[in-house]
Design an enzyme around this catalytic site. Structure first.
Site, PDB file in Angstrom:
ATOM      1  N   GLY A   1      13.015  -4.146  -5.362  1.00  0.00           N
ATOM      2  CA  GLY A   1      12.446  -2.816  -5.600  1.00  0.00           C
ATOM      3  C   GLY A   1      13.491  -1.752  -5.353  1.00  0.00           C
ATOM      4  O   GLY A   1      13.970  -1.595  -4.222  1.00  0.00           O
ATOM      5  N   LEU A   2      13.877  -1.047  -6.426  1.00  0.00           N
ATOM      6  CA  LEU A   2      14.945  -0.039  -6.319  1.00  0.00           C
ATOM      7  C   LEU A   2      14.463   1.313  -6.833  1.00  0.00           C
ATOM      8  O   LEU A   2      15.175   2.021  -7.518  1.00  0.00           O
ATOM      9  CB  LEU A   2      16.171  -0.501  -7.116  1.00  0.00           C
ATOM     10  CG  LEU A   2      16.859  -1.766  -6.601  1.00  0.00           C
ATOM     11  CD1 LEU A   2      17.881  -2.286  -7.616  1.00  0.00           C
ATOM     12  CD2 LEU A   2      17.533  -1.516  -5.251  1.00  0.00           C
TER      13      LEU A   2
ATOM     14  N   ARG B   1      17.700  -2.255 -14.129  1.00  0.00           N
ATOM     15  CA  ARG B   1      18.797  -1.908 -13.220  1.00  0.00           C
ATOM     16  C   ARG B   1      18.980  -0.392 -13.218  1.00  0.00           C
ATOM     17  O   ARG B   1      19.283   0.201 -14.258  1.00  0.00           O
ATOM     18  CB  ARG B   1      20.083  -2.594 -13.707  1.00  0.00           C
ATOM     19  CG  ARG B   1      21.190  -2.531 -12.687  1.00  0.00           C
ATOM     20  CD  ARG B   1      22.471  -3.148 -13.217  1.00  0.00           C
ATOM     21  NE  ARG B   1      23.474  -3.053 -12.169  1.00  0.00           N
ATOM     22  CZ  ARG B   1      23.979  -4.098 -11.527  1.00  0.00           C
ATOM     23  NH1 ARG B   1      23.621  -5.310 -11.845  1.00  0.00           N
ATOM     24  NH2 ARG B   1      24.860  -3.928 -10.558  1.00  0.00           N
TER      25      ARG B   1
ATOM     26  N   LYS C   1       2.321  -0.704   3.077  1.00  0.00           N
ATOM     27  CA  LYS C   1       1.152  -0.677   3.974  1.00  0.00           C
ATOM     28  C   LYS C   1      -0.053  -1.378   3.384  1.00  0.00           C
ATOM     29  O   LYS C   1      -0.858  -1.970   4.117  1.00  0.00           O
ATOM     30  CB  LYS C   1       0.802   0.754   4.358  1.00  0.00           C
ATOM     31  CG  LYS C   1       0.708   1.741   3.207  1.00  0.00           C
ATOM     32  CD  LYS C   1       2.055   2.345   2.903  1.00  0.00           C
ATOM     33  CE  LYS C   1       2.117   2.951   1.529  1.00  0.00           C
ATOM     34  NZ  LYS C   1       2.713   4.256   1.504  1.00  0.00           N
TER      35      LYS C   1
ATOM     36  N   GLU D   1       8.172  -0.738   9.841  1.00  0.00           N
ATOM     37  CA  GLU D   1       8.209   0.658  10.344  1.00  0.00           C
ATOM     38  C   GLU D   1       7.986   1.670   9.224  1.00  0.00           C
ATOM     39  O   GLU D   1       7.360   2.721   9.435  1.00  0.00           O
ATOM     40  CB  GLU D   1       9.556   0.921  11.045  1.00  0.00           C
ATOM     41  CG  GLU D   1       9.687   2.275  11.660  1.00  0.00           C
ATOM     42  CD  GLU D   1       8.616   2.556  12.714  1.00  0.00           C
ATOM     43  OE1 GLU D   1       7.663   3.273  12.365  1.00  0.00           O
ATOM     44  OE2 GLU D   1       8.728   2.067  13.858  1.00  0.00           O
TER      45      GLU D   1
ATOM     46  N   VAL E   1       4.130   3.070   7.859  1.00  0.00           N
ATOM     47  CA  VAL E   1       3.265   4.121   8.427  1.00  0.00           C
ATOM     48  C   VAL E   1       4.123   5.289   8.905  1.00  0.00           C
ATOM     49  O   VAL E   1       5.093   5.102   9.647  1.00  0.00           O
ATOM     50  CB  VAL E   1       2.433   3.600   9.616  1.00  0.00           C
ATOM     51  CG1 VAL E   1       1.476   4.688  10.109  1.00  0.00           C
ATOM     52  CG2 VAL E   1       1.663   2.349   9.258  1.00  0.00           C
TER      53      VAL E   1
ATOM     54  N   GLY F   1       8.362  12.152  -5.502  1.00  0.00           N
ATOM     55  CA  GLY F   1       8.447  10.764  -5.025  1.00  0.00           C
ATOM     56  C   GLY F   1       7.569  10.481  -3.813  1.00  0.00           C
ATOM     57  O   GLY F   1       7.716   9.453  -3.170  1.00  0.00           O
TER      58      GLY F   1
ATOM     59  N   ASP G   1      -4.731   5.067   1.083  1.00  0.00           N
ATOM     60  CA  ASP G   1      -3.422   4.887   1.711  1.00  0.00           C
ATOM     61  C   ASP G   1      -3.507   5.201   3.213  1.00  0.00           C
ATOM     62  O   ASP G   1      -2.952   4.475   4.044  1.00  0.00           O
ATOM     63  CB  ASP G   1      -2.404   5.806   1.014  1.00  0.00           C
ATOM     64  CG  ASP G   1      -1.026   5.710   1.638  1.00  0.00           C
ATOM     65  OD1 ASP G   1      -0.339   4.698   1.407  1.00  0.00           O
ATOM     66  OD2 ASP G   1      -0.646   6.639   2.371  1.00  0.00           O
TER      67      ASP G   1
ATOM     68  N   LYS H   1      -2.897   2.627   6.474  1.00  0.00           N
ATOM     69  CA  LYS H   1      -2.018   2.940   7.617  1.00  0.00           C
ATOM     70  C   LYS H   1      -2.811   2.929   8.923  1.00  0.00           C
ATOM     71  O   LYS H   1      -2.319   2.451   9.955  1.00  0.00           O
ATOM     72  CB  LYS H   1      -1.356   4.298   7.385  1.00  0.00           C
ATOM     73  CG  LYS H   1      -0.364   4.264   6.220  1.00  0.00           C
ATOM     74  CD  LYS H   1       0.008   5.656   5.767  1.00  0.00           C
ATOM     75  CE  LYS H   1       1.099   5.634   4.702  1.00  0.00           C
ATOM     76  NZ  LYS H   1       1.285   6.922   4.026  1.00  0.00           N
TER      77      LYS H   1
HETATM   78  N1  NAD Z   1       7.611   6.808  -1.953  1.00  0.00           N
HETATM   79  C1  NAD Z   1       7.428   6.977  -0.656  1.00  0.00           C
HETATM   80  O1  NAD Z   1       7.613   8.079  -0.111  1.00  0.00           O
HETATM   81  C2  NAD Z   1       7.007   5.830   0.194  1.00  0.00           C
HETATM   82  C3  NAD Z   1       6.982   5.998   1.580  1.00  0.00           C
HETATM   83  C4  NAD Z   1       6.598   4.929   2.403  1.00  0.00           C
HETATM   84  C5  NAD Z   1       6.244   3.739   1.819  1.00  0.00           C
HETATM   85  N2  NAD Z   1       6.263   3.601   0.468  1.00  0.00           N
HETATM   86  C6  NAD Z   1       5.963   2.284  -0.086  1.00  0.00           C
HETATM   87  O2  NAD Z   1       7.173   1.727  -0.565  1.00  0.00           O
HETATM   88  C7  NAD Z   1       6.922   0.873  -1.666  1.00  0.00           C
HETATM   89  C8  NAD Z   1       7.748   1.313  -2.863  1.00  0.00           C
HETATM   90  O3  NAD Z   1       7.394   2.633  -3.193  1.00  0.00           O
HETATM   91  P1  NAD Z   1       8.301   3.538  -4.143  1.00  0.00           P
HETATM   92  O4  NAD Z   1       7.734   4.900  -4.052  1.00  0.00           O
HETATM   93  O5  NAD Z   1       9.721   3.304  -3.848  1.00  0.00           O
HETATM   94  O6  NAD Z   1       7.914   2.902  -5.564  1.00  0.00           O
HETATM   95  P2  NAD Z   1       8.671   3.077  -6.963  1.00  0.00           P
HETATM   96  O7  NAD Z   1       7.627   2.970  -8.011  1.00  0.00           O
HETATM   97  O8  NAD Z   1       9.539   4.283  -6.953  1.00  0.00           O
HETATM   98  O9  NAD Z   1       9.632   1.786  -7.047  1.00  0.00           O
HETATM   99  C9  NAD Z   1       9.141   0.499  -7.249  1.00  0.00           C
HETATM  100  C10 NAD Z   1      10.299  -0.443  -7.588  1.00  0.00           C
HETATM  101  O10 NAD Z   1       9.749  -1.770  -7.740  1.00  0.00           O
HETATM  102  C11 NAD Z   1      10.141  -2.295  -9.010  1.00  0.00           C
HETATM  103  N3  NAD Z   1       9.025  -3.087  -9.536  1.00  0.00           N
HETATM  104  C12 NAD Z   1       7.821  -2.628  -9.930  1.00  0.00           C
HETATM  105  N4  NAD Z   1       7.072  -3.645 -10.400  1.00  0.00           N
HETATM  106  C13 NAD Z   1       7.826  -4.761 -10.278  1.00  0.00           C
HETATM  107  C14 NAD Z   1       7.619  -6.123 -10.606  1.00  0.00           C
HETATM  108  N5  NAD Z   1       6.475  -6.534 -11.154  1.00  0.00           N
HETATM  109  N6  NAD Z   1       8.607  -6.987 -10.356  1.00  0.00           N
HETATM  110  C15 NAD Z   1       9.776  -6.578  -9.793  1.00  0.00           C
HETATM  111  N7  NAD Z   1      10.031  -5.303  -9.489  1.00  0.00           N
HETATM  112  C16 NAD Z   1       9.068  -4.408  -9.728  1.00  0.00           C
HETATM  113  C17 NAD Z   1      10.429  -1.101  -9.896  1.00  0.00           C
HETATM  114  O11 NAD Z   1      11.357  -1.480 -10.910  1.00  0.00           O
HETATM  115  C18 NAD Z   1      11.038  -0.123  -8.897  1.00  0.00           C
HETATM  116  O12 NAD Z   1      12.408  -0.410  -8.739  1.00  0.00           O
HETATM  117  C19 NAD Z   1       5.418   0.901  -1.860  1.00  0.00           C
HETATM  118  O13 NAD Z   1       4.825  -0.137  -1.118  1.00  0.00           O
HETATM  119  C20 NAD Z   1       5.021   2.247  -1.253  1.00  0.00           C
HETATM  120  O14 NAD Z   1       3.673   2.265  -0.803  1.00  0.00           O
HETATM  121  C21 NAD Z   1       6.649   4.609  -0.350  1.00  0.00           C
HETATM  122  N1  HSE Z   2       2.190   7.910  -0.799  1.00  0.00           N
HETATM  123  C1  HSE Z   2       2.503   7.890   0.592  1.00  0.00           C
HETATM  124  C2  HSE Z   2       3.936   7.471   0.809  1.00  0.00           C
HETATM  125  C3  HSE Z   2       4.279   7.287   2.270  1.00  0.00           C
HETATM  126  O1  HSE Z   2       3.642   6.170   2.796  1.00  0.00           O
HETATM  127  C4  HSE Z   2       2.281   9.273   1.163  1.00  0.00           C
HETATM  128  O2  HSE Z   2       2.148  10.226   0.393  1.00  0.00           O
HETATM  129  O3  HSE Z   2       2.194   9.398   2.388  1.00  0.00           O
HETATM  130 NA    NA Z   3       7.331   4.883  10.461  1.00  0.00          NA
END
Ligand code: NAD
Ligand code: HSE
Ligand code: NA
Length: 433
Positions: free
Chosen positions: A12-13, A49, A106, A130, A133, A188, A202, A206
Site C-alpha cells: 500500500g503506497l 507504481r 483500524k 499505533e 488510532v 487525504g 471509523d 478505534k
Molecule cells: N489517510 C489517513 O490519514 C489514515 C490515517 C490513519 C490510518 N489510515 C489507514 O491506513 C490505511 C491506508 O489508508 P490510505 O489513506 O493511505 O489509503 P490510500 O487509498 O491512499 O492508499 C491505499 C493503497 O493501497 C493500494 N491498494 C488498494 N487496493 C489494493 C489491492 N486490492 N491490492 C493491493 N494494493 C491495493 C493502493 O494502490 C494504494 O497504494 C487504511 O487502513 C486507513 O484506514 C489512514
Molecule cells: N479517516 C480517518 C483517518 C485516520 O485514521 C480520519 O479521518 O480520522
Molecule cells: Na496513534
C-alpha cells in the site's frame, strides 16, 4: 551499529504508504542512529507504481498477496485498508511465516484483532498498530505501556480527523457539509469510503481498539453503539456556538460496576462540549484522547489524527520498536488473558441535553412541550425562540438539566407526536467529565 538492517515490505503506497516511504528515506540516518541498525525498504506493492517515491532498488509487486508470501522481509507494513480482503490476506500470510506486521488498519484490527494476535503468538511474530488510532498521537503505547500501573476507567476522544475537520470548518467558516467533506478527501484525511468517517464507523473501530487495551478485553466492534454526524446541521452548530458549546464527534468507553459485574459501555455520538472541556478547542484534523486511571488521574493527548506525515510517524514508531526488540503481546497481555466484559445496559446513563424542534408557531405549543418534559421529570434549563412567525415553522431550542437517558427519549418521542412539531426533534447530548 549492527550490520543487519530491519528489512521492510510495504503493502500500500497511497497517503500513508507514501508518507512512510518519505519518512524512512528522509530520516534514514536519524533512525539508524537511534535503532543501532538501518531500516531498509526491500519490497513494496500497490495497484500502480506511484511516481515520485524513492523506491530505487526496491522489489515492486502489483499483487500484495504475492509480496506477502514471497518477498524476503522481516516486517510487513500493511497500508492498503479494509477490514478483510487483500489487507487481511497479506497480514495473515506474513504472520503465518512468522513475520511481524505493522498496520494502520483500524477496521481490520477491530474486526479480526483477536484472531491475528493469536496467530502472532503462535508463530512468534508481533503486531504494531499505533497508526490505527489517533494518527500520530502515541495513544496505543500510552495505554499499553505508559498507563500499565493503573486501572483505566474511562477513555474518551475525538478519534476521527475527517469529522473534526468538517465540524470545526463548518463552524469557523459557515461552509456546507459536502464542500468541506470534499476538502477533507482531497487532503487525504478520509477513508476510501467516507461514509465510514461521517457515520461514526471509523470512530467505532478505534474506540473498540482503545477499550480492548484500556480494559484488557478482547477487541469487539459488536460492543460499540454508533451514531455519526450526518444529522448535525449548520443550524445546530450555530446554536451550539451561541450557547457556549462546540459540537464534536466523540468515542467514549467506560467501565463500571453494574450489579457486581464490571460492565463496559462503548458509544460513538456527536456531543456538545462546553468551552471549558479539554476537547472543545481541538479543531481541524486534530484528535485528542482523555483517559482516566485510578492512580494517575486524567491524562490528555492531542495531535494530528490523520494525514500522510502524522500517520507515517506512528507507523515508523512501531518499526523502531521492532528494530530494537521492544515488543510484547498485541493487546498488552496474551490473548488468553483478555477477559470478555458484559455490555452495560442502554439508557442507564445520565446527561444534560440540547433539543432542537421545528414547530409551527401556534398557541399552546409550549404548554404541550412543557407537559411532556414535566411528566418525564425532565427539568428545562433554557429555551430559545426568536421572533414570531404565526403559523410558520420556526426553530425552538432547549437545553435540559442532567436527566436519565431513557426518560429523555420518552419525552422526545411524545414531543415528536405533537401535531405542531413539524420534523423529528434533534437531540444532542451535552457532555461533562
Ligand atoms: N489517510 C489517513 O490519514 C489514515 C490515517 C490513519 C490510518 N489510515 C489507514 O491506513 C490505511 C491506508 O489508508 P490510505 O489513506 O493511505 O489509503 P490510500 O487509498 O491512499 O492508499 C491505499 C493503497 O493501497 C493500494 N491498494 C488498494 N487496493 C489494493 C489491492 N486490492 N491490492 C493491493 N494494493 C491495493 C493502493 O494502490 C494504494 O497504494 C487504511 O487502513 C486507513 O484506514 C489512514
Ligand atoms: N479517516 C480517518 C483517518 C485516520 O485514521 C480520519 O479521518 O480520522
Ligand atoms: Na496513534
Amino acid at each position: 551499529m549492527t550490520s543487519t538492517p530491519l528489512k521492510i515490505a510495504i503493502a500500500g503506497l497511497g497517503t500513508v504508504g507514501g508518507g512512510t516511504v518519505e519518512l524512512l528515506t528522509e530520516q534514514a540516518d536519524l533512525l539508524a542512529g537511534r535503532a543501532g541498525r538501518r531500516l531498509e525498504i526491500v519490497a513494496a506493492s500497490a495497484l500502480e507504481r506511484p511516481a515520485g517515491l524513492a523506491l530505487d532498488g526496491v522489489q515492486f509487486f502489483t499483487d500484495a498477496r504475492v509480496l506477502a508470501r514471497e518477498a524476503e522481509y522481516d516486517v510487513l507494513v500493511e497500508l492498503i485498508g479494509g477490514a478483510s480482503g487483500v489487507a487481511l490476506d497479506v497480514v495473515r500470510a506474513a504472520l503465518e511465516r512468522g513475520k511481524s506486521v505493522v498496520t494502520a488498519n483500524k477496521a481490520m484490527i477491530a474486526h479480526h484483532g483477536v484472531e491475528l494476535a493469536r496467530l502472532a503468538e503462535q508463530t512468534g511474530a508481533n503486531i504494531g498498530f499505533e497508526a490505527s488510532v489517533g494518527g500520530g498521537i502515541p495513544i496505543i503505547k500510552s495505554l499499553r505501556e505508559g498507563l500499565a500501573g493503573n486501572r483505566v476507567t474511562k477513555v474518551m476522544g475525538i478519534l476521527n480527523g475527517t469529522c473534526n475537520f468538517i465540524l470545526s470548518t463548518m463552524q469557523d467558516t459557515g461552509r456546507d457539509f459536502a464542500d468541506v467533506l470534499a476538502e477533507a478527501q482531497a487532503l487525504g484525511y478520509a477513508e476510501a469510503d467516507p461514509t465510514f468517517d461521517i457515520d461514526g464507523i471509523d470512530t467505532a473501530h478505534k474506540l473498540a481498539i482503545l477499550a480492548s487495551l484500556a480494559f484488557a478485553m478482547p477487541v469487539s466492534i459488536d460492543a460499540v453503539t454508533c451514531e455519526g454526524i450526518r444529522h448535525v446541521s449548520a443550524l445546530d452548530i450555530r446554536y451550539a456556538q451561541e450557547l457556549g458549546y462546540r459540537i464534536k464527534l466523540l468515542g467514549v468507553a467506560t467501565i463500571s460496576d453494574i450489579n457486581g459485574e464490571m460492565a463496559v459501555e462503548c458509544r460513538v455520538y456527536p456531543a456538545m462540549v462546553p468551552l471549558s472541556f479539554p476537547l472543545a478547542h481541538v479543531g481541524g484534523p486534530f484528535n485528542a484522547i482523555v483517559t482516566e486511571g485510578d492512580f494517575v488521574g486524567r491524562t490528555v493527548l492531542e495531535g494530528r489524527g490523520a494525514g500522510a506525515r502524522p500517520t507515517a510517524s506512528a507507523v515508523v514508531a512501531d518499526l523502531m520498536d521492532l528494530a530494537t526488540g521492544r515488543v510484547g503481546p498485541t493487546f498488552g497481555v496474551p490473548v488468553d488473558r483478555l477477559e470478555p466484559r458484559p455490555t452495560a445496559p442502554r439508557g442507564t446513563g445520565r446527561s444534560a441535553w440540547y433539543i432542537r424542534l421545528m414547530v409551527r408557531d401556534e398557541p399552546g405549543v409550549f404548554a404541550d412541550i412543557a407537559a411532556a418534559l414535566r411528566d418525564e421529570k425532565v427539568s428545562m434549563e433554557q429555551i430559545i425562540q426568536r421572533g414570531r412567525a404565526p403559523n410558520q415553522t420556526v426553530p425552538v431550542v432547549m437545553t435540559v438539566h442532567e436527566t436519565d437517558e431513557a426518560a429523555m427519549l420518552r419525552a422526545v418521542a411524545r414531543i415528536n407526536g405533537l401535531s405542531s412539531v413539524a420534523e423529528p426533534p434533534r437531540l444532542i447530548r451535552i457532555e461533562s467529565l
